[in-house]
Design a protein around this motif. Sequence first.
Motif, PDB file in Angstrom:
ATOM      1  N   ALA A 230       0.752  -1.353   0.186  1.00 25.44           N
ATOM      2  CA  ALA A 230       0.137   0.212   0.121  1.00 25.44           C
ATOM      3  C   ALA A 230       0.711   1.309  -0.105  1.00 25.44           C
ATOM      4  O   ALA A 230       1.694   1.323   1.105  1.00 25.44           O
ATOM      5  N   TYR A 232       1.139   5.096   0.567  1.00 24.23           N
ATOM      6  CA  TYR A 232       0.515   5.884   1.701  1.00 24.23           C
ATOM      7  C   TYR A 232       1.078   7.241   1.412  1.00 24.23           C
ATOM      8  O   TYR A 232       1.859   7.611   1.888  1.00 24.23           O
ATOM      9  N   THR A 234       0.607  11.337   2.389  1.00 23.61           N
ATOM     10  CA  THR A 234       0.312  11.939   3.379  1.00 23.61           C
ATOM     11  C   THR A 234       1.057  13.108   3.855  1.00 23.61           C
ATOM     12  O   THR A 234       2.293  13.070   3.588  1.00 23.61           O
ATOM     13  N   SER A 240      -3.440  13.869   9.932  1.00 22.19           N
ATOM     14  CA  SER A 240      -3.126  12.913   9.345  1.00 22.19           C
ATOM     15  C   SER A 240      -2.370  11.937  10.488  1.00 22.19           C
ATOM     16  O   SER A 240      -2.508  10.584  10.373  1.00 22.19           O
ATOM     17  N   THR A 244      -2.860   7.808  10.870  1.00 24.25           N
ATOM     18  CA  THR A 244      -1.565   7.117  10.759  1.00 24.25           C
ATOM     19  C   THR A 244      -1.474   6.106  11.963  1.00 24.25           C
ATOM     20  O   THR A 244      -1.233   4.849  11.893  1.00 24.25           O
ATOM     21  N   LEU A 247      -3.669   3.346  11.335  1.00 24.58           N
ATOM     22  CA  LEU A 247      -3.357   2.465  10.242  1.00 24.58           C
ATOM     23  C   LEU A 247      -2.058   1.513  10.800  1.00 24.58           C
ATOM     24  O   LEU A 247      -2.043   0.550  10.650  1.00 24.58           O
ATOM     25  N   TYR A 251      -1.658  -2.334  10.818  1.00 25.69           N
ATOM     26  CA  TYR A 251      -0.473  -2.907  10.066  1.00 25.69           C
ATOM     27  C   TYR A 251       0.284  -3.936  11.153  1.00 25.69           C
ATOM     28  O   TYR A 251       0.214  -5.140  10.785  1.00 25.69           O
ATOM     29  N   VAL A 263       3.436  -1.395   3.968  1.00 27.24           N
ATOM     30  CA  VAL A 263       3.050   0.120   3.720  1.00 27.24           C
ATOM     31  C   VAL A 263       4.368   0.856   3.130  1.00 27.24           C
ATOM     32  O   VAL A 263       5.447   0.510   3.818  1.00 27.24           O
ATOM     33  N   LEU A 265       5.507   4.561   2.758  1.00 28.28           N
ATOM     34  CA  LEU A 265       5.172   6.202   2.607  1.00 28.28           C
ATOM     35  C   LEU A 265       5.559   6.983   1.769  1.00 28.28           C
ATOM     36  O   LEU A 265       6.839   6.769   1.338  1.00 28.28           O
ATOM     37  N   SER A 267       5.685  10.930   1.269  1.00 28.06           N
ATOM     38  CA  SER A 267       5.579  12.161   1.967  1.00 28.06           C
ATOM     39  C   SER A 267       5.232  13.329   1.199  1.00 28.06           C
ATOM     40  O   SER A 267       5.878  13.474   0.166  1.00 28.06           O
ATOM     41  N   TRP A 284       6.361   1.105   9.081  1.00 27.89           N
ATOM     42  CA  TRP A 284       6.752   0.643   7.794  1.00 27.89           C
ATOM     43  C   TRP A 284       7.938   1.390   6.961  1.00 27.89           C
ATOM     44  O   TRP A 284       8.667   2.259   7.717  1.00 27.89           O
TER      45      TRP A 284
END
Length: 537
Positions: A230, A232, A234, A240, A244, A247, A251, A263, A265, A267, A284
């Motif tokens: 996934a 992510y 954000t 957020s 997070t 999530l 996770y 996951v 990230l 950013s 992650w």
Amino acid sequence: MGDLGFPGNFLHEKTEEVSDRDKKMADEEGREVDVVDVVSLLSTDGRNFLIRNNGDKVAIGSLEGKMIAFYFSVSCLPHCQLFNLRLIEVYNELSSQDNGFEIIFVSDDRDEDSFNDYFSKMPWFAIPFSDSWMRRKLEKKFSAMGVPTLVILDVNGKVLNREGVKAVKGYGAEGYPFTVEKISKLREEAENAKKVQTLRSVLVSSYRDYLIANDRSKVSVSNLEGKIVALYFTYNDDFSREFTAELAQIYRKLKEIGESFEVVLVSWDDEESCYDEAIESMPWLAFPFNDKSSFPFSQEKLHELSKKAQAKLESQTLESLLVSGDLDYVIGKKGLKVPIKELVGKTILLYFSARWHPRCRDYLPKLIEEYHEIKNVDTDFEIIFISSDHDQDSFEKFFLRMPWLALPFGDERKKYLNRIFKFHPRGQSFVGLTMVVTGPTGRTVTKEARELLMIHGTDAYPFTEEKIKELEHPTEEMAKGWPEKIKLDLHDEHELVLTQCDFDLHPKCALNRKKENGEAHGEMTEEEYVCDGEGTL
């Protein structure tokens, strides 16, 4: 355009009888257009020019031999403003390549001020707002039944694409010259790319085959092969961070039961310090902060999205916040519908609250009192209740006590406002109540109206930065001679520290100078500090 329920049915408004020339045009012209003589189409007996946003007039004849796009749009709808940003980028890129591509803005705004404000951001031409006859004519000519609509013509006036909005959204300048054939080819290439897409094609660049763990170690992308991944996207902000945390719980549970799930990230933060803080709190992996990977996950693309969001915020109006399709009103008592257009130009306080929360119920009487005080000073002030109640009955019972307006219960616009102002009914912002103020232009003045009312009372109105500075200046001057710390018997467990708002000691309410014979006297002693018993003075 009014067929889709856009506010005001703008281009179809009948302000006067249609002229004989209008009737003749309507009788003789069908809705489908294959080839257009642009110069003849746009010229009238009284006008042979278009305008730029600086007021310059440009001869219509200068358009001969150029590709033309007729751009139908309106300023008050958020999706129009968002597409406008995308179109500006594409236009500027094509202009730098000297492709001979021009855009003509055909406004659907209801008033000239809205037109001027919207057009001021556009680098292309426009039909003058005063020429409503021509704007109606073009709308009919190109069957522009919704906004935004972008109709693209080639250099000979042949209509190439009536769905230019989709072409620009999907492919940008790469879609030029925006023919149906070119868009079909690009769509086919994209579909083929999806068929052969691999994890490495998404996550690996020509110079990097790793991701970053929260301890800053490098983890090879090959470790993710065979897993569900996934991405992510954000920011590292309060809103957020709450998601997070949720999530992260999911996770970890999936990891505990042995699921092959990961996951990564991506950013959106502009500052590396925010990025660093984010990855340290996440279990992650992440793209490196200064990563230059391929579209659509490149840092440049993310920065572009960030700029779009900022530009959207700067162009905010009350209508862009509170109008969505045919939802162009708020409600008063007994189901009264108040059009948003009647609130334009006023100072509006958006009151996020709910009957089920004790603090909301306790604060309501005070807010009602403050509302009436401000209304007595300025009738161009209004509050709109944004409910987080769980059912219609609770909403109605709470709203019944309020003398102001509200969004209807369950209104879909609430989700948009929650996202824009980072309000979450389970978050910390809700515990302290969220009150957002927009000024007469529709731009956000403050998201901290509740705090300003607590500190300054109704003197804080209209909540502008200038007003707050004016209120705080005398107090700050008075506080310059105060001690940094004091120790009182009421607070054996800690010292009280002189700070700014929101901390232990606020200058305005901190000290109560004892007076003798009505006059302040001498240096202050410990006995002259008065505490409210809650850790503040």
